[in-house]
Design an enzyme around this catalytic site. Sequence first.
Site, PDB file in Angstrom:
ATOM      1  CB  CYS A 194     -35.677  -4.967 -35.432  1.00  0.00           C
ATOM      2  SG  CYS A 194     -36.422  -6.019 -36.662  1.00  0.00           S
ATOM      3  CB  CYS A 229     -26.710   2.445 -34.793  1.00  0.00           C
ATOM      4  SG  CYS A 229     -25.556   1.267 -35.518  1.00  0.00           S
ATOM      5  CD  GLU A 262     -38.739  -6.570 -31.220  1.00  0.00           C
ATOM      6  OE1 GLU A 262     -38.690  -5.825 -30.239  1.00  0.00           O
ATOM      7  OE2 GLU A 262     -38.691  -6.156 -32.387  1.00  0.00           O
ATOM      8  CB  CYS A 303     -37.301  -9.658 -40.099  1.00  0.00           C
ATOM      9  SG  CYS A 303     -36.057  -8.530 -39.504  1.00  0.00           S
ATOM     10  CB  CYS A 336     -27.258  -4.647 -31.080  1.00  0.00           C
ATOM     11  SG  CYS A 336     -26.027  -4.333 -32.363  1.00  0.00           S
ATOM     12  CB  CYS A 348     -30.708   1.258 -33.966  1.00  0.00           C
ATOM     13  SG  CYS A 348     -31.191  -0.469 -33.791  1.00  0.00           S
TER      14      CYS A 348
HETATM   15  N1  SAH Z   1     -27.356  -4.950 -37.081  1.00  0.00           N
HETATM   16  C1  SAH Z   1     -27.630  -5.131 -38.444  1.00  0.00           C
HETATM   17  C2  SAH Z   1     -28.964  -5.763 -38.725  1.00  0.00           C
HETATM   18  C3  SAH Z   1     -30.145  -5.328 -37.910  1.00  0.00           C
HETATM   19  S1  SAH Z   1     -30.820  -3.738 -38.162  1.00  0.00           S
HETATM   20  C4  SAH Z   1     -27.498  -3.811 -39.187  1.00  0.00           C
HETATM   21  O1  SAH Z   1     -27.404  -2.785 -38.557  1.00  0.00           O
HETATM   22  O2  SAH Z   1     -27.440  -3.864 -40.405  1.00  0.00           O
HETATM   23  C5  SAH Z   1     -31.651  -3.831 -39.731  1.00  0.00           C
HETATM   24  C6  SAH Z   1     -31.691  -2.503 -40.468  1.00  0.00           C
HETATM   25  O3  SAH Z   1     -32.600  -1.577 -39.853  1.00  0.00           O
HETATM   26  C7  SAH Z   1     -30.361  -1.791 -40.523  1.00  0.00           C
HETATM   27  O4  SAH Z   1     -30.132  -1.251 -41.796  1.00  0.00           O
HETATM   28  C8  SAH Z   1     -30.534  -0.718 -39.491  1.00  0.00           C
HETATM   29  O5  SAH Z   1     -29.614   0.308 -39.670  1.00  0.00           O
HETATM   30  C9  SAH Z   1     -31.961  -0.308 -39.703  1.00  0.00           C
HETATM   31  N2  SAH Z   1     -32.618   0.402 -38.612  1.00  0.00           N
HETATM   32  C10 SAH Z   1     -32.343   0.359 -37.300  1.00  0.00           C
HETATM   33  N3  SAH Z   1     -33.191   1.146 -36.611  1.00  0.00           N
HETATM   34  C11 SAH Z   1     -34.047   1.674 -37.502  1.00  0.00           C
HETATM   35  C12 SAH Z   1     -35.159   2.568 -37.415  1.00  0.00           C
HETATM   36  N4  SAH Z   1     -35.555   3.045 -36.252  1.00  0.00           N
HETATM   37  N5  SAH Z   1     -35.791   2.879 -38.553  1.00  0.00           N
HETATM   38  C13 SAH Z   1     -35.402   2.379 -39.735  1.00  0.00           C
HETATM   39  N6  SAH Z   1     -34.365   1.554 -39.892  1.00  0.00           N
HETATM   40  C14 SAH Z   1     -33.686   1.201 -38.789  1.00  0.00           C
HETATM   41 FE1  SF4 Z   2     -27.075  -2.906 -33.847  1.00  0.00          FE
HETATM   42 FE2  SF4 Z   2     -29.169  -1.425 -34.446  1.00  0.00          FE
HETATM   43 FE3  SF4 Z   2     -26.754  -0.668 -35.224  1.00  0.00          FE
HETATM   44 FE4  SF4 Z   2     -27.906  -2.792 -36.377  1.00  0.00          FE
HETATM   45  S1  SF4 Z   2     -28.617  -0.679 -36.475  1.00  0.00           S
HETATM   46  S2  SF4 Z   2     -25.791  -2.614 -35.649  1.00  0.00           S
HETATM   47  S3  SF4 Z   2     -29.037  -3.649 -34.621  1.00  0.00           S
HETATM   48  S4  SF4 Z   2     -27.467  -0.844 -33.090  1.00  0.00           S
END
Ligand code: SAH
Ligand code: SF4
Length: 352
Positions: free
Chosen positions: A337, A117, A93, A106, A113, A120
């Site tokens: 994302c 987390c 994406e 973005c 990944c 996410c």
């Molecule tokens: N992996 C990297 C970059 C991609 S995620 C990271 O984790 O920083 C980009 C941002 O979106 C990160 O701060 C992540 O924690 C946040 N994020 C992920 N899922 C989300 C969600 N469902 N709602 C809001 N923020 C989210």
């Molecule tokens: Fe990976 Fe999502 Fe965690 Fe970013 S927030 S490190 S994309 S699992």
Amino acid sequence: MNKGTDVMSLSRDEMETWMQQQSYPKYRGTQLFESLWRQRLAGYGQISAWPKELREIMSRTAPFYRLQAVTVQKAPDGTRKILARLSDGQQIETVVLPHHYGYSVCVSSQVGCNMGCKFCASGLLKRTRNLTAGEMLDQVRLANDLIASEEQGVSRVDLMGIGEPLDNYDNVVRFIKMAHDSHGFNLSHRKFTISTSGLIRDIYRLSQEKIPVTLAVSLHAPNDALRSQIMPVNRAYPITPLVEACQFYFAKTGRRVSFEYALLAGINDSVLMAQQLAKLLEGLSCHVNLIPWNPVPEHPFSPSPPKRVEEFQKIVQNRGISCTIRKELGQNIEAACGQLRRREDAAHHIEL
Ligand code: SAH
Ligand code: SF4
């Protein structure tokens, strides 16, 4: 060059050298780089500055693949979300966001990944591979193609799409250096943000690269107990050394570090957590971005109510820390994302 060489990931210098190795003048390398990234041409056949013979030889010996937009969704606020197909058929994406200064894009850095987390969507699909520098550049190209009629091109790039950028370190650094080239996108280092879940070793490495990009660290919890629960990466890279690494990054680059904090109702949004966060970041030249959590159906959380988000912000601000609430863009196109790709995958599985 052998067939299969990744032309789109070659820097301009490398293209020049390669042309010379094949007894072509050096400037053909720069012409190729400009054709790919400034003119955004779809294939060698369109490089009108080249003799027909060279176009044909290159098409045969060093073909390249442009990302294909599978779907483009546009939200009423102008946000566009692109689902793009890679050369091996996998999908990623890319999101294009409108701002008062122009557009940002973005960019995804991996397919899936591995950080896992708990809140996410991207982490629900394990990493299958890293993206190449060319595939990241081509996301910027796609974004520029999309907004071509409106603007000169995107003016900011955020590595905040699918994937952990620092887990694909070399390709990400190469991407930033290539996007900086004045014969291509000509984007200054300051226009880039790398968002990371906090890979400490790579933050130190990045601080030595002489590419002063903005570092955004996904914190999401102010203490190790909670952070390890919602971000397993914290078990390897806990908060205290992570904040030290951010301090070092600022000292080396002069760039204020951002901390991302998605507010999850009843999990990390209490008054106590806000106080802990403020204490943790006291004295650090930084900025806190509070993110309204974008619901992911597979995860059992709910977003904090707006009032709670504002209270949280006040507590952090009152301790002298710069703190803003991120504007939600493209809500009705699932702009968090990973969500679009996941839904497409699910639909695909059902079809099978
Ligand atoms: N992996 C990297 C970059 C991609 S995620 C990271 O984790 O920083 C980009 C941002 O979106 C990160 O701060 C992540 O924690 C946040 N994020 C992920 N899922 C989300 C969600 N469902 N709602 C809001 N923020 C989210
Ligand atoms: Fe990976 Fe999502 Fe965690 Fe970013 S927030 S490190 S994309 S699992």
